[in-house]
Design an enzyme around this catalytic site. Structure first.
Site, short mmCIF file in Angstrom:
data_model
loop_
_atom_site.label_atom_id
_atom_site.label_comp_id
_atom_site.label_asym_id
_atom_site.label_seq_id
_atom_site.Cartn_x
_atom_site.Cartn_y
_atom_site.Cartn_z
N GLU A 201 83.60 94.16 173.25
CA GLU A 201 83.60 95.35 172.38
C GLU A 201 82.30 96.13 172.49
O GLU A 201 81.63 96.41 171.50
CB GLU A 201 83.88 94.94 170.93
CG GLU A 201 85.31 94.44 170.75
CD GLU A 201 85.75 94.29 169.30
OE1 GLU A 201 84.89 94.22 168.43
OE2 GLU A 201 86.97 94.24 169.07
N GLU A 388 92.65 90.88 172.58
CA GLU A 388 92.59 90.47 171.17
C GLU A 388 93.64 91.27 170.42
O GLU A 388 93.77 92.48 170.63
CB GLU A 388 91.24 90.79 170.53
CG GLU A 388 90.12 89.89 170.95
CD GLU A 388 88.83 90.18 170.18
OE1 GLU A 388 88.89 90.61 169.01
OE2 GLU A 388 87.75 89.97 170.78
C1 BG6 Z 1 86.76 91.76 167.18
C2 BG6 Z 1 85.80 90.77 167.74
O1 BG6 Z 1 86.02 92.77 166.58
O2 BG6 Z 1 87.57 91.44 166.12
C3 BG6 Z 1 86.01 89.34 167.27
O3 BG6 Z 1 85.73 90.81 169.14
C4 BG6 Z 1 86.43 89.37 165.83
O4 BG6 Z 1 84.82 88.64 167.49
C5 BG6 Z 1 87.75 90.09 165.71
O5 BG6 Z 1 86.52 88.10 165.25
C6 BG6 Z 1 88.35 90.12 164.33
O6 BG6 Z 1 87.41 90.53 163.41
P1 BG6 Z 1 87.10 89.69 162.11
O7 BG6 Z 1 86.01 90.41 161.41
O8 BG6 Z 1 88.36 89.66 161.35
O9 BG6 Z 1 86.71 88.33 162.59
#
Ligand code: BG6
Length: 491
Positions: A201, A388
């Site tokens: 990211e 993701e």
């Molecule tokens: C992304 C990141 O922003 O979202 C992860 O690459 C992160 O590291 C994921 O865990 C979800 O965000 P959060 O704040 O719910 O853990």
């Protein structure tokens, strides 16, 4: 059409949120080890002492975490919990977890390498052999089950020493140190790892910066990004030299922006959101040069970057092989005042009445995933991965099970949206859901914001015996993988 025969179905994690073992096997500390737990209402903090030994607790300022005073250092303070230190302990459970991934039929597993496990301070000449051994064992274990590793080299965890002494990524001295780290990874794990991502990211640094931040903040943020672009490009080049088989990608936080109204000013504003938030980084990493609109973005905040001729050459020579992104939400944006703002961690924009929001204020929007896939593939024309995607939710354990229908309900339309994008010509090659096993939330530091197909008995107060089991959603995902995305039906 649909998903290709060799489509990579799998899951994703990051060392700082999952691995644990923070002070074992010769690992050095990272800033995340000094970041406290928080919540959607209470931001995470970093704890430190100044040169006179006075303790301080400050809100974590994402992507600009240098302690404000010379002679200060990060320190543990009584009364605070530091959840990333132990996280959900992949370090001691990797064989068990990989066996569970295999049981679900994973074809790919995304993880990151903790920089300070390989170079404890970042400045050593020689890497920490115990760290290399750990990752080599993990990759061998994955290969045993024919699970392809997808490895992020930097996922929010610079060694603490570099944060304290060099001031993080706004200092270009980090470039050669990162390149040394990346070279070690490519060399040591040659033959075990083929798919790599340089920076997780990378666009967060400017994408989440409000326009009203002062010029100095913007100056540092854009310089920080430039240094990472150069480090990434150099790493890509070296990665290809070490093993021409390597496929190396960028990784962008993929928010789908929409204009909130049909006011032409909103349409234009939305385009600028895409440029600043999403395209700025992808364009540099995929095309090897800054886009035309970059000058406008810099001028808005009187930014003057330190860019050398050598840097421009590196950017040209280190373009990525794949475009990868995370996708959780869309955001509606407007120039109009008085609209209801969405409240959630990392979420800005105004409420979209067509969408449902998660407990953490994130707009759930599968159509936004299709929109982004088609728009991004049309722009870059290289293989694309969704690395993701997932639902952070409160899970209840009942008789040793988690009946997380809501998670299945979340995934079904997102997988359909990917299938539709493929049918419309997108060369999507992988889908790794976020936090396929429960991990510490990056944004809030919570355990109760769970994403996993695998439950881990670990809680916000640090208790839990770490035992793991597959949730209902995990058994459902197994069926999805077995059918290559054709059977999405609920049990
Ligand atoms: C992304 C990141 O922003 O979202 C992860 O690459 C992160 O590291 C994921 O865990 C979800 O965000 P959060 O704040 O719910 O853990």
């Amino acid at each position: 059409m649909g998903f290709k025969k060799d489509f990579f179905w799998g899951g994703a994690t990051a060392a700082n949120q999952y691995e644990g073992g923070w002070n074992e096997g010769g690992r050095g500390p990272a800033l995340t080890d000094y970041t406290t737990g928080g919540s959607v209402k209470e931001s995470r903090k970093v704890t430190w002492v100044d040169k006179d030994g006075n303790p301080h607790v400050t809100d974590q300022i994402p992507f600009n975490d240098t302690i404000p005073e010379e002679g200060a250092h990060y320190e543990t303070l009584d009364g605070y919990l530091y959840p990333n230190r132990e996280a959900t302990d992949f370090y001691h459970h990797y064989k068990e977890d990989i066996a569970l991934f295999a049981e679900m039929g994973f074809k790919m597993f995304r993880m990151s390498i903790s920089w300070s496990r390989i170079y404890p301070t970042g400045v050593e000449e020689e890497p920490n052999q115990a760290g290399i051994e750990f990752y080599r064992n993990v990759f061998k274990e994955l290969r045993k089950y024919n699970i392809e590793p997808l490895v992020t080299i930097w996922h929010f965890d610079t060694p603490l020493y570099l944060e304290e002494t060099l001031g993080d990524w706004k200092n270009r001295d980090l470039i050669p140190l990162f390149v040394k780290f990346a070279r070690t990874c490519f060399t040591e794990f040659k033959g075990l790892v083929k798919y790599w991502l340089t920076f997780n990211e990378i666009n967060n640094t400017v994408n989440f910066l409000p326009d009203q931040m002062d010029d100095l903040y913007y100056q540092e943020a854009y310089q920080h990004l430039h240094n990472q672009f150069v480090a990434s490009a150099k790493a890509v080049k070296i990665g290809h030299e070490i093993d021409p088989e390597n496929q190396i990608g960028c990784m962008i936080c993929g928010i789908t922006y929409y204009p909130h109204t049909d006011d032409p000013k909103d349409i234009l504003f939305n385009r600028y959101k895409w440029e600043k938030g999403i395209f700025y980084c992808g364009d540099v990493q995929c095309f090897g040069e800054y886009p035309v609109y970059a000058q406008k973005l810099w001028d808005e905040h009187h930014v003057r970057l330190d860019i050398t001729e050598e840097d421009l050459k590196d950017l040209k020579e280190g373009t990525v092989d794949m475009y990868t992104f995370s996708y959780y939400m869309s955001q509606s944006v407007t120039t109009h005042k008085g609209e209801e703002e969405t409240k959630g961690n990392m979420s800005t924009g105004v409420r979209n009445s067509h969408l449902v929001y998660s407990d953490w204020g994130w707009a759930l929007d599968p159509t936004g995933l299709q929109y982004s896939l088609e728009k991004l593939y049309d722009r870059y024309r290289i293989p694309i991965m969704v690395v993701e995607n997932g639902l952070g939710a409160f899970d209840e354990v009942e008789d040793g099970k988690v009946h997380d229908d809501y998670r299945i309900d979340y995934y079904i339309p997102h997988i359909k949206a990917m299938g539709d994008a493929i049918d419309n010509g997108v060369d999507l090659i992988a889908y790794t859901t976020w936090g396929c096993v429960d991990v510490v939330s990056a944004g809030t530091g919570e355990m109760r914001k769970r994403y996993g197909f695998i439950y881990v008995d670990k809680h916000d107060d640090g208790t839990g015996d770490m035992h793991r089991f597959i949730k209902d959603s995990g058994y459902w995902y197994k069926k999805v993988i077995e059918s290559n995305g054709t059977d999405l039906s609920k049990p």
